[in-house]
Design a protein around this motif. Structure first.
Motif, short mmCIF file in Angstrom:
data_model
loop_
_atom_site.label_atom_id
_atom_site.label_comp_id
_atom_site.label_asym_id
_atom_site.label_seq_id
_atom_site.Cartn_x
_atom_site.Cartn_y
_atom_site.Cartn_z
N VAL A 55 -46.65 8.64 60.31
CA VAL A 55 -46.68 9.62 61.39
C VAL A 55 -46.33 10.98 60.79
N THR A 56 -46.77 12.04 61.48
CA THR A 56 -46.51 13.39 60.99
C THR A 56 -45.39 14.03 61.81
N PRO A 57 -44.71 15.02 61.22
CA PRO A 57 -43.72 15.77 62.00
C PRO A 57 -44.33 16.48 63.22
N HIS A 58 -45.59 16.98 63.09
CA HIS A 58 -46.11 17.70 64.26
C HIS A 58 -46.35 16.76 65.44
N HIS A 59 -46.72 15.50 65.16
CA HIS A 59 -46.86 14.58 66.29
C HIS A 59 -45.50 14.07 66.79
N LEU A 60 -44.48 14.14 65.94
CA LEU A 60 -43.13 13.72 66.37
C LEU A 60 -42.41 14.82 67.15
N PHE A 61 -42.77 16.08 66.88
CA PHE A 61 -41.97 17.18 67.45
C PHE A 61 -42.75 18.11 68.37
N LEU A 62 -44.08 18.00 68.42
CA LEU A 62 -44.88 18.90 69.27
C LEU A 62 -45.77 18.09 70.22
N THR A 63 -46.20 18.73 71.30
CA THR A 63 -47.13 18.07 72.22
C THR A 63 -48.27 19.02 72.57
N GLU A 64 -49.20 18.52 73.36
CA GLU A 64 -50.38 19.29 73.78
C GLU A 64 -49.99 20.56 74.55
N GLN A 65 -48.80 20.55 75.16
CA GLN A 65 -48.35 21.76 75.86
C GLN A 65 -48.21 22.93 74.88
N TYR A 66 -47.73 22.60 73.68
CA TYR A 66 -47.62 23.62 72.64
C TYR A 66 -49.02 24.12 72.26
N ALA A 67 -49.96 23.19 72.10
CA ALA A 67 -51.32 23.55 71.70
C ALA A 67 -51.95 24.48 72.74
N GLU A 68 -51.70 24.22 74.02
CA GLU A 68 -52.25 25.08 75.07
C GLU A 68 -51.71 26.50 74.94
N ARG A 69 -50.46 26.61 74.52
CA ARG A 69 -49.82 27.92 74.44
C ARG A 69 -50.31 28.75 73.25
N VAL A 70 -50.55 28.09 72.12
CA VAL A 70 -50.81 28.85 70.89
C VAL A 70 -52.25 28.81 70.42
N GLY A 71 -53.14 28.21 71.19
CA GLY A 71 -54.57 28.21 70.85
C GLY A 71 -54.85 27.55 69.52
N GLY A 72 -55.60 28.25 68.67
CA GLY A 72 -56.06 27.69 67.39
C GLY A 72 -54.94 27.18 66.50
N PHE A 73 -53.76 27.79 66.60
CA PHE A 73 -52.65 27.37 65.73
C PHE A 73 -52.15 25.97 66.07
N GLY A 74 -52.48 25.50 67.26
CA GLY A 74 -52.08 24.14 67.64
C GLY A 74 -53.22 23.15 67.51
N HIS A 75 -54.35 23.62 66.96
CA HIS A 75 -55.52 22.75 66.82
C HIS A 75 -55.37 21.92 65.56
N VAL A 76 -55.31 20.61 65.72
CA VAL A 76 -55.10 19.71 64.60
C VAL A 76 -55.75 18.38 64.97
N LYS A 77 -56.18 17.64 63.95
CA LYS A 77 -56.71 16.30 64.15
C LYS A 77 -55.74 15.29 63.57
N PRO A 78 -55.38 14.26 64.26
CA PRO A 78 -55.59 14.05 65.68
C PRO A 78 -54.89 15.13 66.50
N ALA A 79 -55.44 15.45 67.68
CA ALA A 79 -54.84 16.47 68.53
C ALA A 79 -53.41 16.09 68.89
#
Ligand code: NCD
Ligand code: ZN
Ligand code: ZN
Ligand code: ZN
Length: 352
Positions: free
Chosen positions: A179-203
């Motif tokens: 597992v990655t730290p971004h999936h452990l510590f961030l969610t889609e709500q963050y991605a909605e806020r920061v646009g492209g900077f939260g775009h990652v695969k897997p989302a």
């Protein structure tokens, strides 16, 4: 000031972009970032330009890393429609990487027959790692069972995926996962806020997905950064490529989880050192450790980072736990913000 000494980190999933996209990162900058994060060995992914899918490309990467890397390194071979069973001087390759879903780069496999051919031909003692989201997770588990071999699932991000892997392991499947730290510590709500900077695969997932990763962390074999640098300009564009940098933030984030009582130090060491070494058959470099100050509080800032892209999805996050010094094979290679290891001092990893 208390100092805690930990075995140095091994990161089995990074994209150092060399050759082909050295405006994003290269072996010298990516491995400087690694050392700043307490990471002394990295396994570099094959989605370069050109992709690392044959012996010539592997040799070229080896030459570049030998002269530029500041920490130890190994490479994945990218699986293609045509290279199953081809000899590539395989003793130098850490593992085979299969992309079963769309992501950055041209390496996605489409045909079941191709995937089967790789499962049939790849040496049993060498790992197969897969970018496998959603249904592809079940495909990898099923094929590993049918071909009587192991397989490693990269960057698990969804509740159903981690629950399926738990089930597969309980039933004796030789499946490992990271597992990655971004999936452990961030969610889609963050991605909605920061646009492209939260775009990652897997989302980034839902809070429920994130909590499921924590709830099942006992069956996770490794934390890997999936360090995937893209420039700020690229991330601000109309079509931002997927990926976030992570080499320098994994350890502070996990130390913060320790400070919050969500993780034990023993488990942190298992997930960042013993587990990754076991999963990928890497012999950890000797006398390599990290001295951290577990009490030091600080803010994560992209501008402070050594990765060439100089941004972080964890911008402004307050964490407790700071990397002070890093030792690689008995030599101090990092101290208080400064990388001491020159390019070319990293070595090719010893692989089983
Ligand atoms: C990775 C990249 O940029 O190379 N991007 C990502 O969003 N994780 C590719 C990958 O790991 O799938
Ligand atoms: Zn991936
Ligand atoms: Zn990746
Ligand atoms: Zn262990």
């Amino acid at each position: 000031m208390a100092t805690l000494t930990l075995p140095a980190l091994i990161d089995i999933h990074v994209h150092l972009r060399d050759p082909g996209a050295t405006h994003k990162e290269d072996f010298a900058t990516g491995t400087a970032a690694a050392l700043a994060g307490g990471v002394v060995a990295v396994l570099d992914m094959p989605n370069n330009t050109p992709p690392t899918t044959d012996e010539a490309a592997l040799r070229r990467k080896g030459e570049l890393a030998s002269t530029k890397a500041r920490c130890d390194f190994g490479f994945y071979l990218g699986a293609t429609v045509g290279n199953a069973g081809q000899s590539v001087g395989i003793h130098e390759v850490a593992g085979l990487k299969m992309y079963l879903n769309e992501t950055y780069g041209p390496l996605q496999l489409e045909a079941l027959s191709t995937v089967m051919a790789h499962f049939r031909h790849w040496p049993r003692g060498k790992p197969i790692a897969a970018h496998a989201e959603q249904l592809s997770t079940a495909v990898v588990i099923g094929l590993a069972q049918l071909y009587g071999r192991s397989a490693h699932i990269c960057h698990v991000s969804r509740k159903a995926e981690i629950e399926l892997i738990r089930h597969a392991k309980a039933n004796g499947a030789k499946i490992t996962c990271e597992v990655t730290p971004h999936h452990l510590f961030l969610t889609e709500q963050y991605a909605e806020r920061v646009g492209g900077f939260g775009h990652v695969k897997p989302a980034l997932g839902t809070p429920e997905d994130r909590e499921a990763l924590w709830a099942n962390l006992d069956i996770v074999d490794a934390v890997a950064s999936d360090h995937a640098p893209h420039t700020i300009e690229e991330k601000e564009s109309e079509t931002p490529p997927p990926g976030v940098p992570g080499l320098e933030t994994t350890l502070p984030l996990l130390l913060n989880a320790v400070a919050e009582g969500r993780l034990s130090v023993e488990r942190l060491v298992e997930l960042t050192h013993h587990g990754p070494a076991r999963v990928m058959g890497v012999r950890p470099p000797e006398e390599s450790y990290v001295e951290v100050d577990p009490d030091a509080r600080h803010l994560l800032h992209g501008a402070d980072l050594l990765t060439k892209c100089r941004w972080t999805p964890f911008e402004g996050m307050r964490v407790q736990g700071l990397v002070r010094s890093v030792y690689l094979r008995g030599t101090r290679v990092y101290e208080d913000g400064e990388v001491l290891a020159p390019p070319g001092s990293g070595r090719s990893l010893v692989l089983s």
